[in-house]
Write an enzyme that holds these catalytic residues in place. Sequence first.
Site, PDB file in Angstrom:
ATOM      1  N   ASN A 119       0.873  -1.171   0.000  1.00  0.00           N
ATOM      2  CA  ASN A 119       0.000   0.000   0.000  1.00  0.00           C
ATOM      3  C   ASN A 119       0.915   1.227   0.000  1.00  0.00           C
ATOM      4  O   ASN A 119       1.514   1.557   1.013  1.00  0.00           O
ATOM      5  CB  ASN A 119      -0.865  -0.058   1.270  1.00  0.00           C
ATOM      6  CG  ASN A 119      -1.791   1.137   1.398  1.00  0.00           C
ATOM      7  OD1 ASN A 119      -1.771   2.048   0.562  1.00  0.00           O
ATOM      8  ND2 ASN A 119      -2.591   1.144   2.449  1.00  0.00           N
ATOM      9  N   ARG A 134      -2.832  -2.158  -3.152  1.00  0.00           N
ATOM     10  CA  ARG A 134      -4.013  -1.357  -2.852  1.00  0.00           C
ATOM     11  C   ARG A 134      -3.995  -0.134  -3.772  1.00  0.00           C
ATOM     12  O   ARG A 134      -3.001   0.575  -3.848  1.00  0.00           O
ATOM     13  CB  ARG A 134      -3.984  -0.893  -1.401  1.00  0.00           C
ATOM     14  CG  ARG A 134      -5.170  -0.031  -1.086  1.00  0.00           C
ATOM     15  CD  ARG A 134      -5.021   0.669   0.231  1.00  0.00           C
ATOM     16  NE  ARG A 134      -6.171   1.502   0.466  1.00  0.00           N
ATOM     17  CZ  ARG A 134      -6.108   2.703   1.009  1.00  0.00           C
ATOM     18  NH1 ARG A 134      -4.947   3.207   1.386  1.00  0.00           N
ATOM     19  NH2 ARG A 134      -7.198   3.399   1.188  1.00  0.00           N
ATOM     20  N   HIS A 138     -12.911   3.023   1.225  1.00  0.00           N
ATOM     21  CA  HIS A 138     -12.847   1.972   2.255  1.00  0.00           C
ATOM     22  C   HIS A 138     -13.602   0.711   1.818  1.00  0.00           C
ATOM     23  O   HIS A 138     -14.016  -0.097   2.660  1.00  0.00           O
ATOM     24  CB  HIS A 138     -13.483   2.429   3.594  1.00  0.00           C
ATOM     25  CG  HIS A 138     -12.776   3.530   4.300  1.00  0.00           C
ATOM     26  ND1 HIS A 138     -13.450   4.517   5.000  1.00  0.00           N
ATOM     27  CD2 HIS A 138     -11.472   3.807   4.429  1.00  0.00           C
ATOM     28  CE1 HIS A 138     -12.580   5.348   5.522  1.00  0.00           C
ATOM     29  NE2 HIS A 138     -11.366   4.953   5.188  1.00  0.00           N
ATOM     30  N   ARG A 182     -11.207  15.908   8.878  1.00  0.00           N
ATOM     31  CA  ARG A 182     -12.095  16.241   7.755  1.00  0.00           C
ATOM     32  C   ARG A 182     -13.491  16.578   8.268  1.00  0.00           C
ATOM     33  O   ARG A 182     -14.005  15.900   9.170  1.00  0.00           O
ATOM     34  CB  ARG A 182     -12.205  15.069   6.781  1.00  0.00           C
ATOM     35  CG  ARG A 182     -10.924  14.760   6.073  1.00  0.00           C
ATOM     36  CD  ARG A 182     -11.124  13.618   5.072  1.00  0.00           C
ATOM     37  NE  ARG A 182      -9.900  12.848   4.953  1.00  0.00           N
ATOM     38  CZ  ARG A 182      -9.851  11.535   4.754  1.00  0.00           C
ATOM     39  NH1 ARG A 182     -10.955  10.827   4.633  1.00  0.00           N
ATOM     40  NH2 ARG A 182      -8.695  10.928   4.661  1.00  0.00           N
ATOM     41  N   GLU A 213      -7.882  -5.441   5.564  1.00  0.00           N
ATOM     42  CA  GLU A 213      -7.845  -5.140   4.137  1.00  0.00           C
ATOM     43  C   GLU A 213      -6.731  -5.922   3.424  1.00  0.00           C
ATOM     44  O   GLU A 213      -6.894  -6.355   2.288  1.00  0.00           O
ATOM     45  CB  GLU A 213      -7.659  -3.633   3.925  1.00  0.00           C
ATOM     46  CG  GLU A 213      -8.903  -2.869   4.349  1.00  0.00           C
ATOM     47  CD  GLU A 213      -8.644  -1.418   4.694  1.00  0.00           C
ATOM     48  OE1 GLU A 213      -8.952  -0.555   3.869  1.00  0.00           O
ATOM     49  OE2 GLU A 213      -8.149  -1.139   5.802  1.00  0.00           O
TER      50      GLU A 213
END
Length: 409
Positions: free
Chosen positions: A7, A90, A179, A240, A385
């Site tokens: 990743n 990823r 996600h 965020r 993941e």
Amino acid sequence: MKILVINCGSSSIKYQLLDADSENVLAKGLLERIGISGSKLTHKKGNEKFEFDKDISDHTQGLAMIIDALRDEKTGVLRNVAEIEAVGHRVVHGGERFASSVLLDDEVLREVEANNFLAPLHNPANIEGIIAAKKILPTVPHVGVFDTAFHQSMSEVSYLYALPYALYRKYRVRRYGFHGTSHRYVAERAARLLGKPLKELKIITAHIGNGASVTAVKFGRSVDTSMGFTPLEGLVMGTRSGDLDPAIIPFLQEQEGLSAGEVNSLLNKESGMLGLTDRQFSDMRDIEVRASEGEPICKRAHDVYEYRLAKYIGAYAAAMNGVDAIVFTAGVGENSPYLRANVVNGYLGYLGATLDVEKNNCRGCEIIITTPDSRVSVMVIPTNEELVIARDTREIVSKGLKELKLWED
Ligand code: AMP
């Protein structure tokens, strides 16, 4: 089959070497500060941890260092680099082109690159990582697993914004969601935990980490998700903002004299919990301790955070006309009994959820945290993941496929 999962961020590479047959993690680590002085590799083999400080100029050099660590006599788990049979990558954005994982040949790589305009901060780094890995491991297959792919099952009712349709045609402005690999994994685990087929269940998955999103998974498919065109929409996150009135943007530009880029940075990096706590905290551990002691600023910020999450759960129960299970996952979701208790006790009574306080005290376990007589099962499921990436890679490679199919038409 040994599979290297990587990743790549713009200045980092996170990796795991897995035995995809036993699904055991053989080694893992993180290389940080690539291209910045002070690069550092933290490498783990079982319970042993090794740290290496060496300046690394780019992803190719970084991957070479990781491969060295993987086959080193002391830190490694490989005798020969040829033991790595495939690499799973990823990739953040697959746009509308990729609804599942795919073999990354040159043609596909060009198609992935064509989505860079949709994720200019993330996709170029992912692609740099793919090119570097292909240089270092040129003879093995490389597979791309996209964060957006699972959400490509959404219908236009959920993915269209009420903007001029021409903007969708011209720029593909729509909800993509992120996600996806995590939501897919925990939905599948939830069905296992309930002992029922995924195809018969309505599940709401809440991936609550530093970035956070909720997904409505109806009969195994994502039918709506809270992140949108970018990962900014939806829940309140570490830094965020999540949802807000879009008219606030031109208002701030005019009042504060900010450029588009400056507003974007304010919404992504200075808002969320950091903004709500008056620039004090973005890490949930810091906020939670203070909120639970009643410190007013952190308590207020946490209340907003919980409320936004509860609103999305309500919206998705409505979108699916019911819900069988609600899953908490990722850093906060897996480790915060406080958040889960406040959401379940404060907002989910109407769905028939009753918390089992003792079970909820668990951190990082896979467990149902509601009582057996609850109409809806609330559960905690640690996400994985990397395992999904390894499984998809293994399936593509062992079956000689170019592309997987996530669901039947
Ligand atoms: P992630 O992005 O999934 O790595 O999650 C990172 C977030 O998880 C950070 O905000 C952490 O503060 C939060 N987190 C990790 N451990 C805990 C914990 N024990 N309690 C509350 N939040 C936690």
